[in-house]
Structure formats: structure tokens, C-alpha cells
Design a protein around this motif. Sequence first.
Motif, PDB file in Angstrom:
ATOM      1  N   GLY A 288       0.822  -1.202   0.000  1.00 33.49           N
ATOM      2  CA  GLY A 288       0.000   0.000   0.000  1.00 33.49           C
ATOM      3  C   GLY A 288       0.851   1.245   0.000  1.00 33.49           C
ATOM      4  N   GLY A 289       1.963   1.193  -0.701  1.00 33.65           N
ATOM      5  CA  GLY A 289       2.926   2.298  -0.698  1.00 33.65           C
ATOM      6  C   GLY A 289       2.467   3.554  -1.403  1.00 33.65           C
ATOM      7  N   GLY A 290       1.329   3.477  -2.122  1.00 33.54           N
ATOM      8  CA  GLY A 290       0.782   4.663  -2.765  1.00 33.54           C
ATOM      9  C   GLY A 290       1.751   5.324  -3.717  1.00 33.54           C
ATOM     10  N   PRO A 291       1.828   6.657  -3.683  1.00 35.07           N
ATOM     11  CA  PRO A 291       2.682   7.374  -4.632  1.00 35.07           C
ATOM     12  C   PRO A 291       4.145   7.441  -4.239  1.00 35.07           C
ATOM     13  CG  PRO A 291       1.477   8.937  -3.297  1.00 35.07           C
ATOM     14  CD  PRO A 291       0.985   7.571  -2.882  1.00 35.07           C
TER      15      PRO A 291
ATOM     16  N   ARG B  68      16.825  -1.505   0.508  1.00 36.00           N
ATOM     17  CA  ARG B  68      16.394  -1.736  -0.875  1.00 36.00           C
ATOM     18  C   ARG B  68      14.872  -1.794  -0.839  1.00 36.00           C
ATOM     19  NH1 ARG B  68      20.628  -5.421  -0.202  1.00 36.00           N
ATOM     20  NH2 ARG B  68      19.128  -7.132   0.055  1.00 36.00           N
ATOM     21  N   TYR B  69      14.257  -0.675  -1.196  1.00 38.36           N
ATOM     22  CA  TYR B  69      12.816  -0.475  -0.963  1.00 38.36           C
ATOM     23  C   TYR B  69      12.024  -0.623  -2.250  1.00 38.36           C
ATOM     24  CZ  TYR B  69       8.510   2.216  -0.049  1.00 38.36           C
ATOM     25  OH  TYR B  69       7.210   2.638   0.051  1.00 38.36           O
ATOM     26  N   ALA B  70      10.876  -1.285  -2.154  1.00 40.08           N
ATOM     27  CA  ALA B  70       9.919  -1.353  -3.256  1.00 40.08           C
ATOM     28  C   ALA B  70       8.513  -1.231  -2.672  1.00 40.08           C
ATOM     29  CB  ALA B  70      10.052  -2.662  -4.033  1.00 40.08           C
ATOM     30  N   GLY B  71       7.591  -0.741  -3.475  1.00 40.31           N
ATOM     31  CA  GLY B  71       6.221  -0.568  -3.019  1.00 40.31           C
ATOM     32  C   GLY B  71       5.238  -1.341  -3.866  1.00 40.31           C
ATOM     33  N   ILE B  72       4.120  -1.701  -3.255  1.00 41.67           N
ATOM     34  CA  ILE B  72       3.033  -2.392  -3.947  1.00 41.67           C
ATOM     35  C   ILE B  72       1.731  -1.669  -3.626  1.00 41.67           C
ATOM     36  CG2 ILE B  72       1.631  -4.505  -3.946  1.00 41.67           C
ATOM     37  CD1 ILE B  72       4.149  -6.112  -3.637  1.00 41.67           C
ATOM     38  N   ASP B  73       0.939  -1.401  -4.646  1.00 40.31           N
ATOM     39  CA  ASP B  73      -0.363  -0.765  -4.436  1.00 40.31           C
ATOM     40  C   ASP B  73      -1.289  -1.192  -5.573  1.00 40.31           C
ATOM     41  OD1 ASP B  73      -1.192   1.999  -2.627  1.00 40.31           O
ATOM     42  OD2 ASP B  73      -2.518   1.371  -4.257  1.00 40.31           O
TER      43      ASP B  73
END
Length: 252
Positions: free
Chosen positions: A62-65, A78-83
Motif C-alpha cells: 500500500g505504498g501509494g505514490p 532496498r525499498y519497493a512498493g506495492i499498491d
Amino acid sequence: MPVDVDPALLPESGLRRSVALLRAFRLEQSRPDVFYSTLAVDTVRQVSRYTALDGATVVDVGGGPGWFADAFRAAGARYAGIDPDAGELTARGGAPEGFLRASGLALPLADGSLDVCMSSNVLEHVPDPERMAGEMLRVVRPGGLVWLSWTTWLSPWGGHETSPWHYLGGRRAADRYERLHGRRPKNDFGRSLFAVSAGRMSRWAREVSGSGAGEVLDVRARYHPDWAAWVARVPAAREVVSWNVVVVVRRR
């Protein structure tokens, strides 16, 4: 703390931190850059209590924008987002780097592939919070961390923009909002907002611990000073006074 200062100046602990977060919170709708950047700095500090982030693989469900991306990457992660929402992903003008459009209820990640899986203020927006929490636990390695935060339904902000009318019923509060504004609220009860209690997710955490799948490291009120964070473990009272609860689990 004036809300227009650099979020990096957010106090690290104590009552001053809590007051600063609440002041920034008032700008969630009008100045989301201030609020979410401040919250991101604080979230990195909170997650760092339980695990080292330098070199860690972190996925934000739910990392949004991408408000949290800079803060986690600055900490060496090492960051990644899912939304799942294309509108959320492009809310700052374009899809952020390192993000994937997918549902938190079915994470497109291999078992045991992450060091940290975290989620901030998303759980109350999914119809099956236990399933999302289980997915987060599935994708972290043994010894990896799940950090899961959400707004409790019976807190003063439980209805989000329909608060405090949600105390009279979520659907009634959403209908009232529509009558006043001529449109449904973004956080529409039963569609994009659900009643998730501290008790419900504490039961999930106990079941995870009892099954041997994970070790519960903490259940705490997210925005409270350390000396008051224990209220999240007090039945009944925690639903109202915690505002936002964090459950922290280490996978076994």
C-alpha cells in the motif's frame, strides 16, 4: 513543532514527537507532502527498533505514490512498493520508481523473499485483513519482520473523512457525507473502508505465535509516547484511545 519544518527535525521520542505527528496529521488532506514525509521519517525510526534497515530488502504494501521511498532508501534499505490503485500510484504525477501494481491480498512475491514487509494505514482498507497480514508473513524470510499499522475503527479517526459520524454506523456516516458533498467519500464504508479492531488483529498475532509461524515482538499504540504505548494491549480501551495500532511479528 510547526508543520512546515523539515520532517527530519521531527522529535525522535516522547510527548513532543506525538504532538508533532498530530499537528502534521491535520494537513493530511491539504498538504499531504508535509504529513506523509513526516510520517515516513517516523516510520523508518519505528521499524528500525526491531531490525537493521541498512542493506535490507523492504516491501511496503500500500505504498501509494511513494511517500516512504526516500526515507527508507536514505536508511540504506532496498525499498519497493506495492499498491493496487493506479490513482494512488500516480498521485504525485507519475508512477514512482520501484513500484508494482498488485493487491496486498495476493502479493506477487516468493515465499521468504524479503527481510521486511511493512504496511502503514492500509489494513483498514482491505476486506480481509487477516489474509493480508498472512501474505505479509509469508513473503518474509525466517527471522524477517512484519510491521503492520492501521487505524482502529472505534478511534476518533476510524471513519476517516466521515468521522466522527462513523460512531453511528459506517454506512450511515458515508451516506451523510454524500448528502453534504454530492459524492461518496474516498473512504467509503464497506467498499474502501472496513472496521478493523485492535482485538481482531491481536487475535491474529496470537494465532501466528501459537502455530509457531511467528514471534510477536510488539503490539503498541503507534503515535503515543513509549510510556503510553501499552494502551494498545488493554481490551476495550485500546479500540478508542490507541488511534492507530502497530503489530510487529518476526517470522520463525
